[in-house]
Design a protein around this motif. Structure first.
Motif, PDB file in Angstrom:
ATOM      1  N   PHE A   1       1.012  -1.290   0.065  1.00 31.00           N
ATOM      2  CA  PHE A   1      -0.754  -0.037  -0.024  1.00 31.00           C
ATOM      3  C   PHE A   1       1.158   1.386  -0.094  1.00 31.00           C
ATOM      4  O   PHE A   1       1.509   1.169   1.004  1.00 31.00           O
ATOM      5  N   LEU A   2       0.844   2.064  -0.685  1.00 30.51           N
ATOM      6  CA  LEU A   2       1.936   3.365  -1.282  1.00 30.51           C
ATOM      7  C   LEU A   2       0.683   4.462  -1.148  1.00 30.51           C
ATOM      8  O   LEU A   2      -0.237   4.445  -1.726  1.00 30.51           O
ATOM      9  N   GLY A   3       2.074   5.529  -1.179  1.00 25.27           N
ATOM     10  CA  GLY A   3       1.005   6.713  -1.422  1.00 25.27           C
ATOM     11  C   GLY A   3       0.901   7.335   0.077  1.00 25.27           C
ATOM     12  O   GLY A   3       1.524   7.239   1.523  1.00 25.27           O
TER      13      GLY A   3
ATOM     14  N   LYS B   1     -16.080   7.683  -5.290  1.00 25.11           N
ATOM     15  CA  LYS B   1     -17.055   7.570  -4.135  1.00 25.11           C
ATOM     16  C   LYS B   1     -17.304   8.222  -2.826  1.00 25.11           C
ATOM     17  O   LYS B   1     -16.403   8.188  -2.190  1.00 25.11           O
ATOM     18  N   PRO B   2     -18.443   9.216  -2.554  1.00 27.08           N
ATOM     19  CA  PRO B   2     -18.131   9.681  -1.510  1.00 27.08           C
ATOM     20  C   PRO B   2     -18.344   8.933  -0.517  1.00 27.08           C
ATOM     21  O   PRO B   2     -18.892   7.662  -0.491  1.00 27.08           O
ATOM     22  N   GLY B   3     -17.526   9.371   0.851  1.00 31.86           N
ATOM     23  CA  GLY B   3     -17.216   9.239   1.433  1.00 31.86           C
ATOM     24  C   GLY B   3     -16.060   7.448   1.572  1.00 31.86           C
ATOM     25  O   GLY B   3     -16.091   6.821   2.919  1.00 31.86           O
ATOM     26  N   PHE B   4     -15.217   7.336   0.749  1.00 31.13           N
ATOM     27  CA  PHE B   4     -14.351   6.347   0.688  1.00 31.13           C
ATOM     28  C   PHE B   4     -13.408   6.603   0.272  1.00 31.13           C
ATOM     29  O   PHE B   4     -13.095   8.075  -1.439  1.00 31.13           O
ATOM     30  N   ILE B   5     -12.466   5.940   0.353  1.00 34.93           N
ATOM     31  CA  ILE B   5     -10.778   7.003  -0.820  1.00 34.93           C
ATOM     32  C   ILE B   5     -11.054   5.903  -1.533  1.00 34.93           C
ATOM     33  O   ILE B   5     -11.209   4.659  -1.792  1.00 34.93           O
ATOM     34  N   ASP B   6     -10.196   6.542  -2.263  1.00 33.03           N
ATOM     35  CA  ASP B   6     -10.186   6.731  -4.346  1.00 33.03           C
ATOM     36  C   ASP B   6      -9.004   5.374  -3.863  1.00 33.03           C
ATOM     37  O   ASP B   6      -7.794   5.845  -3.473  1.00 33.03           O
TER      38      ASP B   6
ATOM     39  N   GLU C   1     -10.996  -4.519  -3.066  1.00 34.89           N
ATOM     40  CA  GLU C   1     -12.796  -4.283  -3.265  1.00 34.89           C
ATOM     41  C   GLU C   1     -13.333  -4.331  -4.649  1.00 34.89           C
ATOM     42  O   GLU C   1     -12.631  -5.075  -5.605  1.00 34.89           O
ATOM     43  N   ARG C   2     -14.053  -3.050  -4.500  1.00 35.26           N
ATOM     44  CA  ARG C   2     -14.698  -2.996  -5.834  1.00 35.26           C
ATOM     45  C   ARG C   2     -14.448  -2.358  -6.802  1.00 35.26           C
ATOM     46  O   ARG C   2     -13.915  -1.061  -6.896  1.00 35.26           O
ATOM     47  N   GLY C   3     -14.161  -2.106  -8.511  1.00 40.29           N
ATOM     48  CA  GLY C   3     -13.468  -0.922  -8.757  1.00 40.29           C
ATOM     49  C   GLY C   3     -13.815  -1.712 -10.402  1.00 40.29           C
ATOM     50  O   GLY C   3     -14.214  -2.201 -11.096  1.00 40.29           O
ATOM     51  N   VAL C   4     -13.571  -0.999 -11.269  1.00 38.06           N
ATOM     52  CA  VAL C   4     -12.990  -0.821 -12.710  1.00 38.06           C
ATOM     53  C   VAL C   4     -12.071  -0.711 -13.848  1.00 38.06           C
ATOM     54  O   VAL C   4     -11.268   0.102 -12.787  1.00 38.06           O
ATOM     55  N   MET C   5     -11.192  -0.703 -14.474  1.00 38.48           N
ATOM     56  CA  MET C   5     -10.133  -0.130 -14.789  1.00 38.48           C
ATOM     57  C   MET C   5     -10.153   1.428 -15.535  1.00 38.48           C
ATOM     58  O   MET C   5     -10.865   1.306 -16.221  1.00 38.48           O
ATOM     59  N   HIS C   6      -9.046   1.501 -15.062  1.00 37.62           N
ATOM     60  CA  HIS C   6      -8.735   2.973 -15.308  1.00 37.62           C
ATOM     61  C   HIS C   6      -7.172   2.393 -15.609  1.00 37.62           C
ATOM     62  O   HIS C   6      -6.343   2.447 -14.970  1.00 37.62           O
ATOM     63  N   GLY C   7      -7.101   2.936 -17.313  1.00 38.44           N
ATOM     64  CA  GLY C   7      -5.661   3.228 -17.552  1.00 38.44           C
ATOM     65  C   GLY C   7      -5.242   1.340 -17.333  1.00 38.44           C
ATOM     66  O   GLY C   7      -5.498   0.124 -17.659  1.00 38.44           O
TER      67      GLY C   7
ATOM     68  N   LEU D   1      -7.215  16.452   2.577  1.00 39.00           N
ATOM     69  CA  LEU D   1      -6.720  16.361   1.393  1.00 39.00           C
ATOM     70  C   LEU D   1      -6.926  15.291   0.611  1.00 39.00           C
ATOM     71  O   LEU D   1      -6.720  14.628  -0.841  1.00 39.00           O
ATOM     72  N   ASP D   2      -7.582  14.325   1.128  1.00 40.24           N
ATOM     73  CA  ASP D   2      -9.087  12.829   1.541  1.00 40.24           C
ATOM     74  C   ASP D   2      -7.620  12.122  -0.359  1.00 40.24           C
ATOM     75  O   ASP D   2      -8.042  11.812  -0.669  1.00 40.24           O
ATOM     76  N   SER D   3      -6.321  12.419   0.410  1.00 41.38           N
ATOM     77  CA  SER D   3      -5.604  11.241  -0.191  1.00 41.38           C
ATOM     78  C   SER D   3      -6.017  10.117  -0.796  1.00 41.38           C
ATOM     79  O   SER D   3      -6.770   9.325   0.125  1.00 41.38           O
ATOM     80  N   ASP D   4      -6.004   9.357  -2.090  1.00 34.55           N
ATOM     81  CA  ASP D   4      -6.001   7.749  -2.533  1.00 34.55           C
ATOM     82  C   ASP D   4      -4.733   7.463  -1.976  1.00 34.55           C
ATOM     83  O   ASP D   4      -4.309   7.526  -1.129  1.00 34.55           O
ATOM     84  N   ILE D   5      -4.714   5.951  -2.898  1.00 32.47           N
ATOM     85  CA  ILE D   5      -4.024   4.882  -2.311  1.00 32.47           C
ATOM     86  C   ILE D   5      -3.635   4.044  -2.850  1.00 32.47           C
ATOM     87  O   ILE D   5      -4.240   3.311  -4.070  1.00 32.47           O
ATOM     88  N   ASP D   6      -2.855   3.750  -3.510  1.00 30.92           N
ATOM     89  CA  ASP D   6      -2.385   3.598  -4.786  1.00 30.92           C
ATOM     90  C   ASP D   6      -2.060   1.434  -3.600  1.00 30.92           C
ATOM     91  O   ASP D   6      -0.796   1.540  -2.929  1.00 30.92           O
ATOM     92  N   ILE D   7      -2.189   0.562  -4.439  1.00 27.02           N
ATOM     93  CA  ILE D   7      -2.210  -1.036  -4.203  1.00 27.02           C
ATOM     94  C   ILE D   7      -1.218  -2.189  -5.576  1.00 27.02           C
ATOM     95  O   ILE D   7      -1.300  -1.526  -6.296  1.00 27.02           O
ATOM     96  N   LEU D   8      -0.342  -2.405  -5.147  1.00 20.45           N
ATOM     97  CA  LEU D   8       0.538  -3.083  -5.525  1.00 20.45           C
ATOM     98  C   LEU D   8       0.689  -4.593  -5.375  1.00 20.45           C
ATOM     99  O   LEU D   8       1.256  -4.461  -3.591  1.00 20.45           O
ATOM    100  N   ILE D   9       0.766  -4.760  -6.459  1.00 22.58           N
ATOM    101  CA  ILE D   9       0.356  -6.521  -6.216  1.00 22.58           C
ATOM    102  C   ILE D   9       1.506  -7.118  -7.520  1.00 22.58           C
ATOM    103  O   ILE D   9       1.854  -6.799  -8.184  1.00 22.58           O
ATOM    104  N   CYS D  10       2.671  -7.745  -6.529  1.00 18.35           N
ATOM    105  CA  CYS D  10       3.406  -8.426  -6.724  1.00 18.35           C
ATOM    106  C   CYS D  10       4.398  -9.279  -6.730  1.00 18.35           C
ATOM    107  O   CYS D  10       3.735 -10.787  -5.163  1.00 18.35           O
ATOM    108  N   PRO D  11       3.510 -10.685  -7.793  1.00 15.44           N
ATOM    109  CA  PRO D  11       3.633 -11.722  -7.869  1.00 15.44           C
ATOM    110  C   PRO D  11       5.365 -12.187  -7.875  1.00 15.44           C
ATOM    111  O   PRO D  11       6.388 -11.616  -7.864  1.00 15.44           O
ATOM    112  N   ASN D  12       5.449 -12.804  -6.668  1.00 14.07           N
ATOM    113  CA  ASN D  12       6.933 -13.932  -5.734  1.00 14.07           C
ATOM    114  C   ASN D  12       7.677 -15.091  -6.959  1.00 14.07           C
ATOM    115  O   ASN D  12       8.262 -15.037  -6.556  1.00 14.07           O
TER     116      ASN D  12
END
Length: 702
Positions: free
Chosen positions: A58-60, A174-179, A160-166, A71-82
């Motif tokens: 969890f980066l950012g 989503k109001p009230g939730f971290i991007d 969680e739930r989401g859509v492709m974005h790039g 500031l309502d900062s978002d979070i970048d989740i990086l998934i790394c296969p080992n």
């Protein structure tokens, strides 16, 4: 400006006080970091439980602790296969695994690389017909397309739930939730060639230290599926995120406040007109350069405004020259192509005005009421605000940890929703032994994460065994009691309610009543927060008592401040009262089309802890013919449904209340509550069958 040291020092101290008031102090920064790093550990462990050889990061700003509520900062989740081996030196090739060679030559943009597929039986290039998501270039090399990473993250939406974005799987706006953005990446264990020179550089600030650089070099790098603008499909970005995290974790509080102020300035003065033309990562990079090139004694609380002006001046020059060198890979210009020539003079004018204002521009910042708070500091009128936000932030962080636990457990349970008793027991044992093994092999937050997750699977295993026992011989084995007892302290109520439910279904009213009395005694309505992550809904502000405890405690406070919803899988059905069993059959064939990708819980019986406590009390006291206590429980159930704002399964509670009204002979009241339930959830709600039954009863009675 620099000829007025008294003014600058006074403004700096007041500004530092305001930032501390809104939660930017050492203690809250550490709390934020601990919360998100613990969530990172839980996510990685959860993946490993499923035998996915992956790690999550969890980066950012959230995990760095460099954000505020406004500031309502978002979070970048990086998934790394080992299970992939990305190498820069042929000597690091490994047999029997998928190997990729990082190519960083003159044909590749700075800060980026190509990945060449290698053979797994010999340290040689792979030369066969290209496999999916690969491409043969003009020289015959088999190169990886970054579309593979896009496909990988779409398949592993682990958060969680989401859509492709790039290149990312995103949930935003989503109001009230971290991007958040979920991005797939490959890890290279060795430090990138393009960053080798950085390890030997040293500015006048003697920062980063040699020890920090040694640690940074040990983190290697990531290769992320984002291409440069020149070659978007084949090039992949080299990310030194873990090294940058190390640098952020070694900032002092003045440096952190300076960075947060820069982000507030972006949000107030630049983003409304020019979007993301200047990013917070550019501000972070500017801060790194400033720290490295100034003496450490500059970064003091009473010098904050001077430090901010210095950073803004460097940012100004970067825009002027259209060059913001990456701190670790300086050949990578972060500003390349980020803003138009038309917007450049306006950006420069904005920054020039802020620098020349000598801090007065900060009074215009509405984010976290910074400007208003600063004005009141100078006026000595502090009563306008609830100045200290540390309790509120601490409550939000503890609540987030609880939500992370709930969501992690739910995702694992969903994998065997319709399993047989044998399969469910085997899977739960596998999860438990895996967690114990991880706990024995690790330290720190990984160990804490294992300790938080293990009891949940113990409770579920005990309940599954009890359900099987009741089916086989209408009793409960010592083994079932042993397992469930290992998880009774997960939280205030949910696991103990499972125990009470087992006793109730066994017909042991005396022991049911004892457990329920114990739960009610522990459930302080002024402190305990209900938590449910079965679906998304906006939570109200946490109770003051909860926040007060959260301020002085971390995740260990969950066991006496949180009440999770109670979840029963189909293989626990014999531990579920018949009134609640209807929830396992809530959906018609038509309803199934209206389910979302994370609605597996709709095949379970799920109820918030507090209404279930009162429902079980009502049923137990009914069986014991203790009418006064029965009516008190019924009244508490109705009151909770009406007044508790954060129920995740209010419609289910209404269905239970309706059935209680039926047993009271109050058919019209029962119908009323079923209709309220249906208004809350029109689909996948067993209120429909209850309404049909009640209408039939009322018509026949009439």
């Amino acid at each position: 400006m620099f000829q007025q040291p008294g003014y600058m020092e006074n403004v700096s101290l007041r500004l530092s006080e305001v930032l501390a008031d809104i939660g930017v102090d050492e203690r809250i920064v550490q709390k934020r970091r601990r919360t998100w790093l613990l969530a990172e550990s839980m996510q990685t462990i959860s993946l490993q439980q499923q035998d996915f050889n992956c790690s999550a990061y969890f980066l950012g700003s959230q995990s760095e602790g460099t954000t505020t509520h406004g500031l309502d900062s978002d979070i970048d989740i990086l998934i790394c296969p080992n299970n992939l081996n990305v190498i820069q030196d042929w000597a690091d090739w490994e047999p029997g695994v998928c190997n990729y060679l990082m190519i960083q030559d003159e044909t590749v943009s700075s800060g980026y690389c190509l990945l060449q597929l290698l053979r797994d039986d010999a340290p040689l290039p792979y030369n066969d017909v290209p496999v999916q998501h690969h491409f043969r270039d003009r020289t015959g090399r088999i190169l990886l397309k970054n579309t593979l990473m896009t496909a990988a993250v779409a398949a592993a939406d682990v958060w969680e739930r989401g859509v492709m974005h790039g290149p990312a799987y995103a949930e935003q706006g989503k109001p009230g939730f971290i991007d958040y953005d979920s991005v797939s990446a490959f890890q290279c264990k060795s430090w990138p060639l393009q960053a080798r020179q950085w390890l030997d550089q040293q500015g006048v600030g003697q920062w980063p230290s040699d020890d920090m650089k040694r640690y940074c070099s040990s983190t290697g790098c990531f290769v992320v599926g984002v291409g440069s603008k020149e070659n978007e499909e084949l090039e992949l970005r080299i990310s030194t995120s873990l090294a940058e995290r190390c640098l952020m974790f070694n900032l002092n509080i003045t440096q952190i406040r300076c960075y947060i102020l820069m982000k507030m300035i972006l949000k107030t003065f630049i983003k409304p007109h020019f979007g993301d033309s200047i990013s917070s990562f550019m501000c972070k990079t500017v801060l790194f350069h400033c720290i490295a090139n100034t003496h450490s004694n500059v970064w003091r609380e009473n010098n904050l405004l001077v430090c901010l002006s210095l950073c803004l001046f460097v940012l100004y020059n970067s825009i002027l020259n259209e060059n913001c060198p990456h701190f670790i890979i300086p050949e990578n210009n972060l500003m390349k192509g980020y803003f138009s020539h038309e917007s450049k003079p306006y950006l420069l004018e904005i920054l020039q005005n802020i620098i020349n204002s000598e801090g007065r521009a900060l009074l215009e910042i509405e984010c976290d009421d910074l400007g208003a708070r600063l004005q009141l500091k100078f006026s000595n009128l502090l009563f306008e605000f609830d100045i200290k936000k540390s309790k509120i932030i601490s409550g939000q962080l503890l609540d987030f940890t609880a939500q992370t636990i709930d969501m992690t457990i739910q995702k694992r349970l969903a994998l065997f929703t319709n399993s047989s008793y044998k399969e469910a027991i085997q899977t739960l044992l596998k999860y438990i032994f895996k967690l114990v093994s991880i706990s024995n092999q690790c330290q720190g937050l990984d160990k804490t994460a294992s300790r938080l997750l293990t009891p949940w699977f113990c409770t579920t295993l005990g309940s599954v065994l009890a359900s099987l026992n009741i089916q086989q011989y209408n009793g409960i084995s010592a083994e079932a009691f042993t397992w469930i007892s290992m998880g009774l302290n997960t939280d205030v109520a949910s696991s103990k309610l499972k125990l009470a439910s087992m006793f109730y279904c066994l017909g042991d009213t005396q022991r049911t009543e004892i457990v329920l009395r114990d739960i009610e005694g522990s459930y302080d309505l002024n402190i305990v927060e209900p938590v449910c992550k079965c679906h998304d809904f906006i939570h109200q502000a946490s109770r003051r008592g909860f926040c007060a405890i959260a301020e002085h405690h971390n995740e260990e406070a969950i066991q006496y401040t949180i009440a999770f919803c109670v979840k029963f899988l189909p293989c626990e059905i014999n531990c579920v009262p018949h009134e609640l069993r209807y929830e396992m059959f809530r959906s018609t064939e038509e309803d199934l089309a209206f389910r979302g990708r994370n609605d597996e819980w709709m095949d379970w019986a799920v109820i918030d802890s507090l209404p279930y406590l009162y429902f079980l009390q009502y049923k137990t006291y009914s069986n014991m013919q203790r009418n006064e206590e029965k009516q008190r429980a019924l009244s508490n159930l109705a009151k909770t449904i009406d007044q508790e704002p954060d129920l995740g399964h209010r419609e289910t509670a209404l269905n239970l209340l309706g059935q209680c009204m039926e047993q009271e002979g109050r058919a019209r009241d029962a119908l009323h509550y079923y209709l309220l339930s249906l208004n809350l959830r029109e689909r996948n709600n067993d209120a429909t069958s209850h309404i049909c039954r009640m209408l039939s009863i009322l018509v026949n009675d009439h």
